[in-house]
Design a protein around this motif. Structure first.
Motif, PDB file in Angstrom:
ATOM      1  N   ASP A 177      36.890  37.413  32.549  1.00  0.00           N
ATOM      2  CA  ASP A 177      37.556  36.766  33.678  1.00  0.00           C
ATOM      3  C   ASP A 177      36.717  36.953  34.940  1.00  0.00           C
ATOM      4  O   ASP A 177      36.548  38.075  35.414  1.00  0.00           O
ATOM      5  CB  ASP A 177      38.946  37.382  33.861  1.00  0.00           C
ATOM      6  CG  ASP A 177      39.715  36.753  34.997  1.00  0.00           C
ATOM      7  OD1 ASP A 177      39.337  35.662  35.463  1.00  0.00           O
ATOM      8  OD2 ASP A 177      40.699  37.370  35.442  1.00  0.00           O
ATOM      9  N   THR A 178      36.214  35.849  35.490  1.00  0.00           N
ATOM     10  CA  THR A 178      35.347  35.908  36.668  1.00  0.00           C
ATOM     11  C   THR A 178      36.082  35.553  37.957  1.00  0.00           C
ATOM     12  O   THR A 178      35.445  35.351  38.991  1.00  0.00           O
ATOM     13  CB  THR A 178      34.156  34.948  36.495  1.00  0.00           C
ATOM     14  OG1 THR A 178      34.658  33.614  36.350  1.00  0.00           O
ATOM     15  CG2 THR A 178      33.308  35.337  35.313  1.00  0.00           C
ATOM     16  N   ALA A 179      37.392  35.500  37.942  1.00  0.00           N
ATOM     17  CA  ALA A 179      38.157  35.062  39.113  1.00  0.00           C
ATOM     18  C   ALA A 179      37.876  35.915  40.354  1.00  0.00           C
ATOM     19  O   ALA A 179      37.817  35.405  41.465  1.00  0.00           O
ATOM     20  CB  ALA A 179      39.650  35.075  38.798  1.00  0.00           C
ATOM     21  N   ALA A 180      37.685  37.205  40.191  1.00  0.00           N
ATOM     22  CA  ALA A 180      37.486  38.090  41.346  1.00  0.00           C
ATOM     23  C   ALA A 180      36.019  38.418  41.602  1.00  0.00           C
ATOM     24  O   ALA A 180      35.711  39.203  42.491  1.00  0.00           O
ATOM     25  CB  ALA A 180      38.273  39.378  41.137  1.00  0.00           C
ATOM     26  N   LEU A 181      35.099  37.803  40.872  1.00  0.00           N
ATOM     27  CA  LEU A 181      33.687  38.152  40.991  1.00  0.00           C
ATOM     28  C   LEU A 181      33.138  37.916  42.388  1.00  0.00           C
ATOM     29  O   LEU A 181      32.440  38.765  42.946  1.00  0.00           O
ATOM     30  CB  LEU A 181      32.853  37.391  39.958  1.00  0.00           C
ATOM     31  CG  LEU A 181      31.355  37.705  39.948  1.00  0.00           C
ATOM     32  CD1 LEU A 181      31.125  39.167  39.597  1.00  0.00           C
ATOM     33  CD2 LEU A 181      30.623  36.812  38.982  1.00  0.00           C
ATOM     34  N   ALA A 182      33.444  36.792  42.989  1.00  0.00           N
ATOM     35  CA  ALA A 182      32.892  36.467  44.311  1.00  0.00           C
ATOM     36  C   ALA A 182      33.403  37.422  45.392  1.00  0.00           C
ATOM     37  O   ALA A 182      32.655  37.820  46.281  1.00  0.00           O
ATOM     38  CB  ALA A 182      33.228  35.029  44.680  1.00  0.00           C
ATOM     39  N   SER A 183      34.665  37.826  45.309  1.00  0.00           N
ATOM     40  CA  SER A 183      35.228  38.670  46.372  1.00  0.00           C
ATOM     41  C   SER A 183      35.016  40.163  46.142  1.00  0.00           C
ATOM     42  O   SER A 183      34.854  40.922  47.095  1.00  0.00           O
ATOM     43  CB  SER A 183      36.721  38.386  46.543  1.00  0.00           C
ATOM     44  OG  SER A 183      37.418  38.665  45.343  1.00  0.00           O
ATOM     45  N   THR A 184      35.006  40.611  44.898  1.00  0.00           N
ATOM     46  CA  THR A 184      34.914  42.052  44.632  1.00  0.00           C
ATOM     47  C   THR A 184      33.657  42.465  43.872  1.00  0.00           C
ATOM     48  O   THR A 184      33.334  43.647  43.828  1.00  0.00           O
ATOM     49  CB  THR A 184      36.126  42.534  43.803  1.00  0.00           C
ATOM     50  OG1 THR A 184      36.098  41.906  42.528  1.00  0.00           O
ATOM     51  CG2 THR A 184      37.436  42.243  44.512  1.00  0.00           C
ATOM     52  N   GLY A 185      32.979  41.519  43.246  1.00  0.00           N
ATOM     53  CA  GLY A 185      31.819  41.862  42.426  1.00  0.00           C
ATOM     54  C   GLY A 185      32.216  42.399  41.065  1.00  0.00           C
ATOM     55  O   GLY A 185      31.411  43.004  40.375  1.00  0.00           O
TER      56      GLY A 185
END
Length: 155
Positions: free
Chosen positions: A108-116
């Motif tokens: 799940d890459t949903a939070a990748l941009a905001s949290t890494g």
């Protein structure tokens, strides 16, 4: 009462002066440490999860296994940077030293941009049997992924 002297000065006066200077200088040095936060919206985290021998994920999946899992997530890094992992992606992993193996799924890459960080599920075939785990891997300073949480998931 007899008083001892050092040269022409009595020792009692010398000791008294040293004690007063020591006490005075002790007030100049202080040690402080933060005990919490006044910010009610985002308080300082004072407790956290510490892996223990009774934690199933900690005892079944070793640190080496976690590094191998993170390395497999790193391998698809360019796809993750574009904001998505390929649909239905499964990545097998194997620790040749321990013999543990498994398959990474549901990245799940949903939070990748905001949290890494990315969420994932993995099976693990260990000496304790086959179990499903849910975890989170986050990028460190070198932009490599590291598994930061891992818990037993419901099937």
């Amino acid at each position: 009462m007899r008083s001892y002297t050092v040269g022409h000065t009595k020792i009692q006066y010398f000791v008294a002066v040293v004690m007063v200077l020591g006490a005075g200088l002790a007030g100049c040095g202080q040690v402080s440490m933060p005990m919490g936060s006044n910010n009610v919206d985002t308080p300082t985290l004072l407790t956290g999860s510490i892996a223990s021998s009774t934690d199933v994920a900690h005892s079944d999946i070793s640190e080496e296994d976690r590094q191998i899992i993170a390395g497999n997530i790193d391998a698809i890094g360019p796809d993750l940077d574009s904001g998505h992992a390929p649909e239905g992606l499964t990545l097998p992993w194997l620790n040749a030293v321990s013999g543990n193996s498994g398959t990474l799924t549901s990245i799940d890459t949903a939070a990748l941009a905001s949290t890494g960080c990315v969420g994932f599920k993995t099976t693990a075939n260990t000496i304790a049997g086959i179990k499903l785990y849910q975890g989170t891997a986050c990028r460190d300073v070198t932009r490599k992924f590291a598994v930061v949480t891992l818990t037993v998931a419901d099937a």
